[in-house]
Design an enzyme around this catalytic site. Structure first.
Site, short mmCIF file in Angstrom:
data_model
loop_
_atom_site.label_atom_id
_atom_site.label_comp_id
_atom_site.label_asym_id
_atom_site.label_seq_id
_atom_site.Cartn_x
_atom_site.Cartn_y
_atom_site.Cartn_z
N LYS A 36 0.87 -1.19 0.00
CA LYS A 36 0.00 0.00 0.00
C LYS A 36 0.90 1.23 0.00
CE LYS A 36 -1.63 2.63 3.24
NZ LYS A 36 -1.47 3.94 2.56
N GLU A 48 10.07 1.29 10.47
CA GLU A 48 11.05 2.38 10.29
C GLU A 48 10.29 3.66 10.57
OE1 GLU A 48 14.08 1.94 9.88
OE2 GLU A 48 14.24 -0.06 9.04
N CYS A 65 13.62 10.83 7.25
CA CYS A 65 13.56 10.46 8.68
C CYS A 65 14.91 10.65 9.35
CB CYS A 65 13.15 9.01 8.84
SG CYS A 65 11.56 8.68 8.14
N GLU A 118 10.52 15.98 14.99
CA GLU A 118 11.18 16.31 13.72
C GLU A 118 10.34 17.32 12.93
OE1 GLU A 118 11.81 12.68 11.51
OE2 GLU A 118 9.76 12.03 11.82
#
Ligand code: SIN
Length: 481
Positions: free
Chosen positions: A177, A252, A286, A383
């Site tokens: 997906k 992750e 990331c 972040e």
């Protein structure tokens, strides 16, 4: 403009070797807002069909000799390289990153397919010492089964191949997906997979109702593993959903990377490394530096040099060859960056360059350097995922390590220093899955990528990456005379 992508552009989903679904959901270019293509809006029913197809295909795929699996993966790699320019163009159109970065992403993404094509032939079991004279202990490594791969928009190509290639090499089958913002690269990869000759049902791509697809993938007992890259919040949700059927999860998730520049650092190396880490993909990775700690003795010089470099960036549409900073992915991303900068300035940070939306309007934000950033600001806590370099000041090694580790994240950390003893201290003391020394870009297919703490579970890439998709089976052979 679209001529370049015509050969690989797909408007339907790929399930059990068939192209299905009516093309209704528009996918637009984040730089211009213009529609690129329409894709299907599928839901739980079609996801179940894809899972069932993947489950049937598993019985064939896992029994195919490793050399043959390897050959099909190698073909998929060759096709990605043959179509690198088209794929890169598509990545830029739907994601916004500069074309040179998109090309680099496709090369990087394809390298996982090449690497795991080779690893398919190296899944070795074990013969262990016997614990009694009439018996022997063996370990088999077998594919875990059907894998649900849920992938993000920031690397529409590489974050698929980094999961799907090891899964397929291990003998698993996959229902993928892709992110709703960037589904076209995923569908193009399915098109190339079809050409490469994967049996029907081995690799499936579903787009549409993200929640319905996600819920089916995480609840259906035929799916034995979910591999996800994305935010920590969504990762936690998926992990909870997977608990009911005790699926394996590989996650992750988000980072909050510290970048520490000591007073003995080489200034040029440090500037280059910060620029590469912070501004790649307009700050939307990331592993982007999020908290840049600069030693008091070199703080002013560093801040000045970085600001001059950042002021010279060229912002614009990624297809323009001169551009090195593209748009943010959507309005929500833009608002978050704006909020972080406002919050920092309200609490006392000063803007050295940038600090506002770009004149180009749309999703563009000015590359920004903030000085005087402190730990009470929002930017320090989560972040930013945008082109904002926040500079913190430090003077003691112990304090900066404690501050760098003072977060629930643990994906990547960076250090600039020329002192070898300090390099080792940092490598050992920073609580991160990755520590990069004197360099802002480190990701490659030969090394393990992944985080500690709330940044995730498991590793992608390298020989470790394929282990995530394998079950260990202990076989005891008894009754020997
Ligand atoms: C990511 O942002 O999750 C991936 C970055 C990389 O592979 O370097």
């Amino acid at each position: 403009m679209h001529q370049m992508i015509n050969k690989i552009l797909q408007h339907q989903c790929y399930v059990n070797g068939q192209w299905i679904g009516e093309s209704i959901d528009p996918v637009s270019n984040p730089a211009t807002g213009k529609e690129i293509a329409k894709i299907p809006h599928l839901g739980a029913h079609e996801t179940r069909q894809a899972i069932e197809a993947a489950s049937s295909a598993l019985q064939i795929w896992k029994k195919i000799l490793p050399k043959e699996r390897s050959g099909i993966l190698r073909k998929w790699f060759d096709l990605q390289i043959e179509h690198r320019d088209e794929l890169a163009h598509l990545v830029t159109l739907e994601q916004g990153k500069p074309l040179a970065e998109a090309r680099a992403e496709v090369t990087y993404g394809a390298s996982f397919v090449e690497f795991y094509a080779e690893e398919a032939k190296r899944i070795n079991g074990d013969v262990l010492p016997a614990h009694r004279a009439d018996g022997r202990n063996f370990v088999l490594k077998q594919p875990i089964g059907v894998v649900g791969a849920i992938t993000p928009w920031n690397f529409p190509h590489a974050m698929i191949t980094r999961k799907v290639a090891p899964a397929l090499a291990a003998g698993c089958t996959v229902v993928c997906k892709p992110a709703p913002d960037t589904p076209l690269t995923a569908l193009a990869l399915a098109h190339l997979a079809q050409q490469a000759g994967f049996p029907d049902g081995v690799f499936n791509v579903i787009t549409g109702d993200a929640q319905a697809i996600g819920e089916e993938l995480t609840s259906n007992p035929l799916v034995r593993m979910i591999a996800f890259t994305g935010s920590t919040a969504v990762g936690k949700l998926l992990m909870g959903q997977c608990a009911q059927t005790v699926k394996r999860v590989a996650l992750e998730l988000g980072g909050n990377a510290p970048f520490i520049i000591f007073d003995d650092a080489d200034m040029d190396k440090a500037i280059n490394a910060v620029v590469a880490s912070k501004f790649r993909n307009a700050g939307q990775t990331c592993v982007c530096a999020n908290r840049i700690f600069v030693h008091d003795k070199i703080y002013d010089e560093f801040a000045q040099l970085l600001s001059v470099t950042v002021e010279n960036f060229s912002v614009g549409e990624g297809l323009d060859a001169n551009v090195n900073i593209g748009p943010l992915i959507n309005t929500k991303a833009l608002e978050k960056v704006e909020h972080h900068v406002e919050n920092a300035t309200q609490k006392g940070a000063s803007i050295l360059t940038g600090g506002a939306r770009h004149d180009l309007s749309g999703n563009f934000y000015q590359p920004t350097v903030l000085s005087g950033v402190t730990t009470d600001m929002q930017l320090a806590k989560e972040e930013t995922f945008g082109p904002v370099a926040g500079l913190f000041r430090f003077s003691s090694e112990d304090d900066v390590v404690a501050e760098a580790n003072n977060t629930t994240s643990g994906l990547a950390a960076y250090v600039c220093t020329e002192n070898i003893s300090r390099i080792w201290r940092m490598a050992e003391d920073l609580e991160y899955g990755i520590v990069s020394v004197n360099e802002g870009v480190f990701s490659n297919e030969l090394a393990p990528f992944g985080g500690m703490k709330e940044s995730g579970l498991g590793r992608e890439g390298s020989h470790y990456g394929i282990e995530e998709f394998l079950e260990l089976k202990f076989v005891f052979l008894g009754g020997l005379s």
